[in-house]
Enzyme design. Sequence first.
Site, PDB file in Angstrom:
ATOM      1  N   ARG A   1      26.771  23.782  18.932  1.00  0.00           N
ATOM      2  CA  ARG A   1      26.622  23.874  17.476  1.00  0.00           C
ATOM      3  C   ARG A   1      27.515  24.982  16.901  1.00  0.00           C
ATOM      4  O   ARG A   1      27.274  25.473  15.818  1.00  0.00           O
ATOM      5  CB  ARG A   1      25.156  24.119  17.110  1.00  0.00           C
ATOM      6  CG  ARG A   1      24.222  22.969  17.506  1.00  0.00           C
ATOM      7  CD  ARG A   1      22.862  23.100  16.844  1.00  0.00           C
ATOM      8  NE  ARG A   1      21.864  22.222  17.448  1.00  0.00           N
ATOM      9  CZ  ARG A   1      21.685  20.950  17.123  1.00  0.00           C
ATOM     10  NH1 ARG A   1      22.428  20.408  16.194  1.00  0.00           N
ATOM     11  NH2 ARG A   1      20.753  20.229  17.711  1.00  0.00           N
TER      12      ARG A   1
ATOM     13  N   THR B   1      23.856  10.814  14.618  1.00  0.00           N
ATOM     14  CA  THR B   1      22.588  11.528  14.722  1.00  0.00           C
ATOM     15  C   THR B   1      21.517  10.538  15.131  1.00  0.00           C
ATOM     16  O   THR B   1      21.464   9.426  14.599  1.00  0.00           O
ATOM     17  CB  THR B   1      22.147  12.202  13.400  1.00  0.00           C
ATOM     18  OG1 THR B   1      20.714  12.292  13.371  1.00  0.00           O
ATOM     19  CG2 THR B   1      22.565  11.455  12.173  1.00  0.00           C
TER      20      THR B   1
ATOM     21  N   GLY C   1      23.945  18.218  18.120  1.00  0.00           N
ATOM     22  CA  GLY C   1      23.104  17.643  19.180  1.00  0.00           C
ATOM     23  C   GLY C   1      23.745  16.389  19.750  1.00  0.00           C
ATOM     24  O   GLY C   1      24.374  15.635  19.020  1.00  0.00           O
TER      25      GLY C   1
ATOM     26  N   ASP D   1      19.642  10.202   9.599  1.00  0.00           N
ATOM     27  CA  ASP D   1      19.342  10.807   8.298  1.00  0.00           C
ATOM     28  C   ASP D   1      20.566  11.007   7.404  1.00  0.00           C
ATOM     29  O   ASP D   1      20.513  11.757   6.445  1.00  0.00           O
ATOM     30  CB  ASP D   1      18.606  12.144   8.495  1.00  0.00           C
ATOM     31  CG  ASP D   1      19.400  13.142   9.341  1.00  0.00           C
ATOM     32  OD1 ASP D   1      20.509  12.801   9.783  1.00  0.00           O
ATOM     33  OD2 ASP D   1      18.901  14.266   9.552  1.00  0.00           O
TER      34      ASP D   1
ATOM     35  N   ASP E   1      18.541  10.938  14.439  1.00  0.00           N
ATOM     36  CA  ASP E   1      17.559  10.944  13.347  1.00  0.00           C
ATOM     37  C   ASP E   1      17.856   9.895  12.271  1.00  0.00           C
ATOM     38  O   ASP E   1      16.984   9.561  11.479  1.00  0.00           O
ATOM     39  CB  ASP E   1      17.523  12.324  12.671  1.00  0.00           C
ATOM     40  CG  ASP E   1      16.883  13.392  13.539  1.00  0.00           C
ATOM     41  OD1 ASP E   1      16.421  13.056  14.645  1.00  0.00           O
ATOM     42  OD2 ASP E   1      16.852  14.565  13.110  1.00  0.00           O
TER      43      ASP E   1
ATOM     44  N   ASP F   1      25.351  16.175  10.057  1.00  0.00           N
ATOM     45  CA  ASP F   1      25.644  16.788   8.760  1.00  0.00           C
ATOM     46  C   ASP F   1      26.358  18.134   8.886  1.00  0.00           C
ATOM     47  O   ASP F   1      27.308  18.409   8.142  1.00  0.00           O
ATOM     48  CB  ASP F   1      24.382  16.898   7.888  1.00  0.00           C
ATOM     49  CG  ASP F   1      23.222  17.571   8.612  1.00  0.00           C
ATOM     50  OD1 ASP F   1      23.347  17.846   9.817  1.00  0.00           O
ATOM     51  OD2 ASP F   1      22.202  17.832   7.953  1.00  0.00           O
TER      52      ASP F   1
ATOM     53  N   ARG G   1      13.553  15.528  12.024  1.00  0.00           N
ATOM     54  CA  ARG G   1      13.348  16.862  11.445  1.00  0.00           C
ATOM     55  C   ARG G   1      12.826  16.774  10.014  1.00  0.00           C
ATOM     56  O   ARG G   1      11.786  17.304   9.694  1.00  0.00           O
ATOM     57  CB  ARG G   1      14.664  17.648  11.442  1.00  0.00           C
ATOM     58  CG  ARG G   1      15.258  17.874  12.812  1.00  0.00           C
ATOM     59  CD  ARG G   1      16.510  18.715  12.712  1.00  0.00           C
ATOM     60  NE  ARG G   1      16.191  20.048  12.244  1.00  0.00           N
ATOM     61  CZ  ARG G   1      15.713  21.011  13.019  1.00  0.00           C
ATOM     62  NH1 ARG G   1      15.518  20.792  14.283  1.00  0.00           N
ATOM     63  NH2 ARG G   1      15.447  22.185  12.535  1.00  0.00           N
TER      64      ARG G   1
HETATM   65  O1  F6P Z   1      19.086  16.599  14.773  1.00  0.00           O
HETATM   66  C1  F6P Z   1      18.880  15.821  15.875  1.00  0.00           C
HETATM   67  C2  F6P Z   1      17.794  16.401  16.734  1.00  0.00           C
HETATM   68  O2  F6P Z   1      17.636  15.596  17.861  1.00  0.00           O
HETATM   69  C3  F6P Z   1      16.451  16.586  16.013  1.00  0.00           C
HETATM   70  O3  F6P Z   1      15.705  15.413  15.941  1.00  0.00           O
HETATM   71  C4  F6P Z   1      15.819  17.674  16.825  1.00  0.00           C
HETATM   72  O4  F6P Z   1      14.880  18.423  16.087  1.00  0.00           O
HETATM   73  C5  F6P Z   1      16.985  18.526  17.160  1.00  0.00           C
HETATM   74  O5  F6P Z   1      18.122  17.707  17.178  1.00  0.00           O
HETATM   75  C6  F6P Z   1      16.836  19.236  18.507  1.00  0.00           C
HETATM   76  O6  F6P Z   1      17.899  20.093  18.652  1.00  0.00           O
HETATM   77  P1  F6P Z   1      18.232  20.857  20.016  1.00  0.00           P
HETATM   78  O7  F6P Z   1      18.822  19.835  20.956  1.00  0.00           O
HETATM   79  O8  F6P Z   1      19.202  21.882  19.621  1.00  0.00           O
HETATM   80  O9  F6P Z   1      16.949  21.381  20.552  1.00  0.00           O
END
Ligand code: F6P
Length: 342
Positions: A72, A126, A10, A130, A128, A104, A172
């Site tokens: 990804r 990230t 992401g 995390d 997040d 990760d 998440r």
């Molecule tokens: O892992 C980072 C994050 O922003 C999360 O907080 C969220 O759930 C996810 O990516 C969203 O992913 P995507 O952009 O693939 O919808």
Amino acid sequence: MKIGILTSGGDCPGLNAVIRGAVIKGDKLFEDEFIGYKDGWRGVIDGDWMTLPRRRVRGIGRIGGTILGTSRSNPFADGEDGAEIVRRHMDENDVDGIIAIGGDGTLFTANRLFEAGIPVVGVPKTVDNDLDATDYTFGFNTAVEIATESLDRLRMTGDSHHRCMVAEVMGRSVGWIALHSGMAAGAHVICLPEFPLTIGEICGYVKSAFDRGRAPLVVVAEGFVPKDAPEGFMDYDLDEFGRPRFGGIAQALAPIIEERLGIESRATVLGHIQRGGEPTGYDRVLATRLGTAAVDLVHHNGFGRMVALRGTEIVDVPLTEAIDSVKAVPRNRWDEMRILFG
Ligand code: F6P
């Protein structure tokens, strides 16, 4: 040296600042040549890359997103021999090392490649926050600023209408954005995946705030599930990697609060707004420092390692540290926050 850079997973405000920091330092100090892979590992697999001369990174440190694009994809998907694919590309193009910027999943792939003999270093990212191996990840500060401003706005309209506002933020499996933005905005209850509250407890805090004449603000991390939720309470679709595609817990909670307490309630999902836009000054500085340090790591043969923030210093640690454990909100941070609820 010839160094390849990629951004994977992401996106996250600050990615461009990492790229800029790496290219300027490598160019000035070591006369390195850089190439940027488009859309993360996909660019390596498909041989889709662009040259990154110094003039190409001019002014990008303050821009959000990533000039390289991201995805990804990973070179080991579908049982492929990922290391062989990457090695072939590096041999054919005389690439001496790869800087992989990601979360990760990306760092896991980087470590797998390193174990197969590929010279790769990591830069953690990230929103997040995390990753346990680093104190803060760039992007997190920007996300918290955006979420805080949004929560302030929700409080204002909530106050006018005497409503309960339920705001969903990213996170998440950890609730760092919820904790920090909720604390900054003075939320009346914050719901974290790490410390599940019951629906009754959430309603108790909402009622107590409402009874004091406040318009209750509930902040909920997207990965939160109430402790007493019935089976199938949140039925998420899965993405192409089998991970739940979160979004919707705020819409699930708001009508329950309204029904149980008779307080008009509204739900807002902040979603990807938290990931877009310009990085804050803090994130630009952190990302730039990580980018310059990553170049040092390549030159010091620090393959299999990643740069990280420890206190105020940039250090390097084995890639395995990034993938070993998730950095959850610790109990003392929860306890210090929870006392302010209601
Ligand atoms: O892992 C980072 C994050 O922003 C999360 O907080 C969220 O759930 C996810 O990516 C969203 O992913 P995507 O952009 O693939 O919808």
